[in-house]
Enzyme design. Structure first.
Site, PDB file in Angstrom:
ATOM      1  N   CYS A 329       0.838  -1.204   0.000  1.00 25.96           N
ATOM      2  CA  CYS A 329       0.000   0.000   0.000  1.00 25.96           C
ATOM      3  C   CYS A 329       0.878   1.262   0.000  1.00 25.96           C
ATOM      4  O   CYS A 329       1.556   1.544  -0.974  1.00 25.96           O
ATOM      5  CB  CYS A 329      -0.981  -0.043   1.156  1.00 25.96           C
ATOM      6  SG  CYS A 329      -2.398   1.055   0.937  1.00 25.96           S
ATOM      7  N   HIS A 426      -3.638  -5.510   1.116  1.00 25.37           N
ATOM      8  CA  HIS A 426      -3.278  -5.940   2.470  1.00 25.37           C
ATOM      9  C   HIS A 426      -3.693  -7.399   2.666  1.00 25.37           C
ATOM     10  O   HIS A 426      -4.618  -7.883   2.030  1.00 25.37           O
ATOM     11  CB  HIS A 426      -3.992  -5.085   3.513  1.00 25.37           C
ATOM     12  CG  HIS A 426      -3.577  -3.657   3.522  1.00 25.37           C
ATOM     13  ND1 HIS A 426      -2.436  -3.216   4.159  1.00 25.37           N
ATOM     14  CD2 HIS A 426      -4.160  -2.557   2.971  1.00 25.37           C
ATOM     15  CE1 HIS A 426      -2.331  -1.913   4.012  1.00 25.37           C
ATOM     16  NE2 HIS A 426      -3.352  -1.480   3.303  1.00 25.37           N
TER      17      HIS A 426
END
Length: 483
Positions: A329, A426
């Site tokens: 991310c 994630h």
């Protein structure tokens, strides 16, 4: 609708764990139950079934209840972006950025959202287990409170007060909290729970008797210190897992000031062949096989911190010696040539030079991507499940070598030499096959892996069993008006 609120004498007194334990115990009794946290401040979050965002610990409590997480379960989520400001998530969606003073004035409006979410949730479940934030004795925050007694009074619900004996001073914590709340609030606290006790509970008997006589409030039970507990936390990264062997793969993670969703690394804590190291400010990174740049709520600010701490040189030296780097991310965004935030979504508007390890450029834009995803790791075809929570569009030549396939689209990038990779997803290590494939790239010879989803269920069952064996379940059923 029956609601029981769990409040704590301090932050990290164990409120989240106690709520999860109660939720699993009630679910095992056949009760329709849901968690509720009026206000949470955390950088670990999860995607909900209605396309929103809530605190990670509340999503874990939903799992304990056997239900899908919903934005009603955590109507106000504050995600710190600096020491004085935070992004405000209201009923699952971004409301805006506020400093502490502005948010204090916004609490009256936030209260309406909190109560509407609670009423909506109460219409769908028989029992609500609510969780406070911090401590109800923080008298400077009492005005317009929605996190602790302010909500308990509005919902007219009883409160259990949790104190952490492992830190010491638990009797002073409990008595002091009663002294600092108002008389009506004191009457609302129906019992104490002493958490994280080590040793023979009989040694506490005289203290518990004194506490009851002195305050008039009974002790609902003493929960033991749970050894080796690894479950989704709000922010703390100080937990340990499996002790790895001497030949373990060395995984190093810089502990960014605004690191988000570090629950990504919980499966690595438990992996028997991985030694996981979080490296804070001023600490020297140990030699590693894999360096992972985690998610960040303030990508450009954390990128500047990395340079201040010398991580740009550490990464280059690590790669020269054959090491591997993975970005998740915000960490993925840092690996490119630039990160632009023209609208100041995460701080001051501007553009920062990236680390230049991938041929990519990122531009932060309004409109957060929130979705659960399933896919496979490329080229191993190892299945994975995860989620996306991010602002930003990433472009560049290295996208031609994606890291993962998500249905009809790809995500992430891999350098030409294969040493550097990153993506927006994630939860890469939650599935053992995907985890071991990623770790094998960094040198793990044979991977045993951990099924983290199965592990979470086992840990929640362990917590639920503690309620039945260590708490006064008759008192609990009376407070919740259930049989």
């Amino acid at each position: 609708m029956p609601t029981l609120m769990i409040q704590g004498t301090t932050s990290d007194a164990g409120k989240s764990t106690v709520v999860a334990a109660l939720c699993r115990w009630l679910r095992n009794q056949g009760v329709s139950v849901a968690p509720f946290k009026p206000q949470n401040m955390a950088l670990n979050s999860a995607v909900t079934s209605d396309g929103g965002e809530i605190g990670r610990s509340t999503a874990l409590q939903a799992l304990a209840c056997g239900v899908e997480p919903h934005s009603d379960m955590n109507p106000v989520l504050l995600k710190p972006q600096s020491d004085r400001g935070a992004q405000v998530i209201l009923r699952g969606q971004v409301y805006g950025n506020m400093d502490a003073v502005d948010y204090h004035g916004f609490k009256a409006s936030a209260r309406e959202a909190v109560m509407a979410a609670w009423e909506s949730l109460s219409a769908r479940y028989d029992v609500i287990i609510a969780e406070g934030a911090g401590s109800p004795a923080e008298i400077n925050l009492r005005a317009n409170d929605i996190a602790n007694m302010g909500f308990a009074e509005a919902a007219d619900c009883p409160v259990l007060l949790v104190g952490d004996i492992d830190r010491g001073g638990v009797f002073a914590q409990l008595v002091g909290t009663l002294e600092l709340v108002s008389a009506p609030e004191r009457d609302r606290i129906r019992a104490f729970v002493i958490n994280r006790f080590r040793g023979d509970p009989a040694l506490l008997d005289s203290g518990l008797d004194w506490l009851h006589r002195h305050t008039g409030t009974p002790v609902a039970g003493v929960l033991p210190f749970v050894q080796g507990l690894v479950l989704d936390a709000e922010d703390s990264i100080g937990r340990t897992g499996t002790a790895p062997g001497a030949d373990a793969l060395q995984v190093v993670v810089p502990a960014l000031p605004r690191m988000s969703n570090h629950n990504d690394f919980d499966p690595l804590r438990l992996h028997p062949q991985v030694a996981l190291h979080f490296i804070g400010p001023g600490q020297t990174p140990p030699p590693g096989d894999l360096i992972i740049l985690p998610g960040s709520k303030s990508t450009r600010a954390d990128l500047a911190w990395l340079r201040e701490q010398g991580w740009d040189e550490v990464l280059l030296r690590h790669l020269r010696y054959g090491g591997h780097v993975l970005g998740i991310c915000g960490g993925y965004q840092m690996l490119g040539h630039s990160v632009a935030d023209p609208d100041g979504l995460e701080g001051d508007a501007g553009t920062s030079a990236g680390l230049g390890l991938l041929d990519l450029h990122t531009r932060l834009i309004a409109g957060k991507q929130l979705r659960d995803v399933t896919g496979t790791l490329i080229p191993e075809d190892a299945p994975l499940r995860g989620y996306e929570i991010h602002n930003g569009i990433t472009t560049g030549a290295d996208l031609a070598r994606p890291l993962i396939r998500l249905g009809d689209r790809a995500d992430g990038a891999v350098s030409a030499d294969g040493q550097v990779a990153g993506c927006y997803v994630h939860g890469l290590f939650d599935a053992p096959t995907a985890a071991n494939a990623l770790l094998a790239r960094a040198g793990l010879a044979t991977g045993e892996g951990v099924d983290y989803q199965a592990h979470r269920e086992q840990e929640l069952d362990r917590l639920g069993d503690l309620v039945g064996s260590h708490l006064d379940t008759r008192l609990l059923t009376e407070l919740l008006h259930i049989r």
